[in-house]
Design a protein around this motif. Sequence first.
Motif, PDB file in Angstrom:
ATOM      1  N   SER A  64      75.311  67.654   6.730  1.00 20.68           N
ATOM      2  CA  SER A  64      75.552  68.029   8.133  1.00 20.68           C
ATOM      3  C   SER A  64      74.312  67.782   8.988  1.00 20.68           C
ATOM      4  CB  SER A  64      76.005  69.481   8.235  1.00 20.68           C
ATOM      5  OG  SER A  64      74.993  70.346   7.759  1.00 20.68           O
ATOM      6  N   THR A  65      73.145  68.102   8.468  1.00 23.51           N
ATOM      7  CA  THR A  65      71.910  67.867   9.221  1.00 23.51           C
ATOM      8  C   THR A  65      71.741  66.385   9.495  1.00 23.51           C
ATOM      9  OG1 THR A  65      70.877  69.803   8.233  1.00 23.51           O
ATOM     10  CG2 THR A  65      69.401  68.158   9.193  1.00 23.51           C
ATOM     11  N   TRP A  66      71.992  65.559   8.499  1.00 19.77           N
ATOM     12  CA  TRP A  66      71.841  64.111   8.645  1.00 19.77           C
ATOM     13  C   TRP A  66      72.809  63.565   9.692  1.00 19.77           C
ATOM     14  CZ3 TRP A  66      74.768  59.749   6.543  1.00 19.77           C
ATOM     15  CH2 TRP A  66      74.069  58.535   6.587  1.00 19.77           C
ATOM     16  N   ILE A  67      74.066  63.985   9.618  1.00 20.33           N
ATOM     17  CA  ILE A  67      75.082  63.496  10.550  1.00 20.33           C
ATOM     18  C   ILE A  67      74.809  63.987  11.972  1.00 20.33           C
ATOM     19  CG2 ILE A  67      77.533  63.640  11.157  1.00 20.33           C
ATOM     20  CD1 ILE A  67      78.137  63.564   8.134  1.00 20.33           C
ATOM     21  N   PHE A  68      74.469  65.249  12.114  1.00 21.55           N
ATOM     22  CA  PHE A  68      74.197  65.772  13.455  1.00 21.55           C
ATOM     23  C   PHE A  68      72.939  65.149  14.054  1.00 21.55           C
ATOM     24  CE2 PHE A  68      77.404  68.857  12.418  1.00 21.55           C
ATOM     25  CZ  PHE A  68      77.976  69.145  13.651  1.00 21.55           C
ATOM     26  N   ARG A  69      71.977  64.806  13.227  1.00 19.70           N
ATOM     27  CA  ARG A  69      70.774  64.137  13.732  1.00 19.70           C
ATOM     28  C   ARG A  69      71.138  62.745  14.257  1.00 19.70           C
ATOM     29  NH1 ARG A  69      66.627  64.283   9.626  1.00 19.70           N
ATOM     30  NH2 ARG A  69      66.278  66.389  10.380  1.00 19.70           N
ATOM     31  N   ILE A  70      72.011  62.042  13.544  1.00 23.35           N
ATOM     32  CA  ILE A  70      72.469  60.728  14.015  1.00 23.35           C
ATOM     33  C   ILE A  70      73.156  60.895  15.375  1.00 23.35           C
ATOM     34  CG2 ILE A  70      74.075  58.818  13.587  1.00 23.35           C
ATOM     35  CD1 ILE A  70      73.584  59.291  10.563  1.00 23.35           C
ATOM     36  N   ALA A  71      74.016  61.914  15.487  1.00 23.60           N
ATOM     37  CA  ALA A  71      74.732  62.158  16.742  1.00 23.60           C
ATOM     38  C   ALA A  71      73.763  62.495  17.874  1.00 23.60           C
ATOM     39  CB  ALA A  71      75.743  63.291  16.559  1.00 23.60           C
ATOM     40  N   ARG A  72      72.808  63.339  17.587  1.00 23.16           N
ATOM     41  CA  ARG A  72      71.819  63.721  18.610  1.00 23.16           C
ATOM     42  C   ARG A  72      71.031  62.498  19.081  1.00 23.16           C
ATOM     43  NH1 ARG A  72      66.529  64.707  18.244  1.00 23.16           N
ATOM     44  NH2 ARG A  72      65.571  66.000  19.841  1.00 23.16           N
ATOM     45  N   ASN A  73      70.579  61.686  18.134  1.00 24.88           N
ATOM     46  CA  ASN A  73      69.814  60.489  18.495  1.00 24.88           C
ATOM     47  C   ASN A  73      70.660  59.507  19.304  1.00 24.88           C
ATOM     48  OD1 ASN A  73      67.614  61.541  17.182  1.00 24.88           O
ATOM     49  ND2 ASN A  73      67.875  60.328  15.332  1.00 24.88           N
ATOM     50  N   ARG A  74      71.917  59.377  18.939  1.00 23.14           N
ATOM     51  CA  ARG A  74      72.798  58.469  19.680  1.00 23.14           C
ATOM     52  C   ARG A  74      73.009  58.970  21.101  1.00 23.14           C
ATOM     53  NH1 ARG A  74      75.416  54.910  16.659  1.00 23.14           N
ATOM     54  NH2 ARG A  74      73.404  55.148  15.700  1.00 23.14           N
ATOM     55  N   GLN A  75      73.192  60.283  21.261  1.00 24.26           N
ATOM     56  CA  GLN A  75      73.353  60.881  22.595  1.00 24.26           C
ATOM     57  C   GLN A  75      72.099  60.642  23.432  1.00 24.26           C
ATOM     58  OE1 GLN A  75      75.724  62.118  24.292  1.00 24.26           O
ATOM     59  NE2 GLN A  75      74.780  63.377  25.845  1.00 24.26           N
ATOM     60  N   ILE A  76      70.933  60.801  22.848  1.00 22.99           N
ATOM     61  CA  ILE A  76      69.672  60.566  23.560  1.00 22.99           C
ATOM     62  C   ILE A  76      69.563  59.104  23.969  1.00 22.99           C
ATOM     63  CG2 ILE A  76      67.159  60.484  23.278  1.00 22.99           C
ATOM     64  CD1 ILE A  76      67.455  63.061  21.553  1.00 22.99           C
ATOM     65  N   ASP A  77      69.916  58.190  23.064  1.00 20.61           N
ATOM     66  CA  ASP A  77      69.872  56.761  23.385  1.00 20.61           C
ATOM     67  C   ASP A  77      70.769  56.431  24.564  1.00 20.61           C
ATOM     68  OD1 ASP A  77      68.113  56.334  21.309  1.00 20.61           O
ATOM     69  OD2 ASP A  77      69.631  55.530  19.937  1.00 20.61           O
ATOM     70  N   ILE A  78      71.965  56.983  24.566  1.00 23.75           N
ATOM     71  CA  ILE A  78      72.907  56.726  25.659  1.00 23.75           C
ATOM     72  C   ILE A  78      72.380  57.300  26.962  1.00 23.75           C
ATOM     73  CG2 ILE A  78      75.206  57.332  26.529  1.00 23.75           C
ATOM     74  CD1 ILE A  78      76.187  56.947  23.611  1.00 23.75           C
ATOM     75  N   HIS A  79      71.816  58.492  26.896  1.00 24.47           N
ATOM     76  CA  HIS A  79      71.242  59.106  28.102  1.00 24.47           C
ATOM     77  C   HIS A  79      70.115  58.237  28.664  1.00 24.47           C
ATOM     78  CE1 HIS A  79      69.968  62.131  30.926  1.00 24.47           C
ATOM     79  NE2 HIS A  79      68.746  62.013  30.464  1.00 24.47           N
TER      80      HIS A  79
END
Length: 172
Positions: A64-79
């Motif tokens: 879960s930590t790994w997947i949520f970190r990917i999601a967080r990083n992707r959200q930051i990239d899009i922002h």
Amino acid sequence: MRRIAESRCRASFGTLFEYFGPRLKSYLKRMGADDAAAEEIVQDVMLTVWRKAGQFDEKQASVSTWIFRIARNRQIDIHRQVARPELSPDEPMLQPAAEQMPDETLSRAQIEEHVREQLKTLPAEQLDLLRASFYEGLSHSEIAEAYNLPLGTVKSRIRLAFERLRGKISRD
């Protein structure tokens, strides 16, 4: 994760997707993504999980930590992409100015000389304020403070100077 990484097990991936998909979407919406963007990011994140499952290291983080970190990083990239949109090389503002023809250069020089001559005919109090505004880049309130004049007087004198110049230049 191990089955996905080792044998590309679609059933395991489906289970993982069913479990994390809604949780990721909720997390991304809390981070500010709208519904459509959250859905798109979830799809992208889960595709990344499928492709990079072999890079997951259970000694470093939980699934879960790994997947949520990917999601967080992707959200930051899009922002970041939204905050600084990519400029097109065809953007007119990025193109160099077209070279002027010699007659245009001469005409422009003649106009500039004519304007300079007309500036000399302005009263000193108007000319000083124009210079402060256009050559020194001061705002009207900065000019008022520097010359110890009311703001309305500064604005009036600059407006009168423009009207006088416009009248003389348009006649010529």
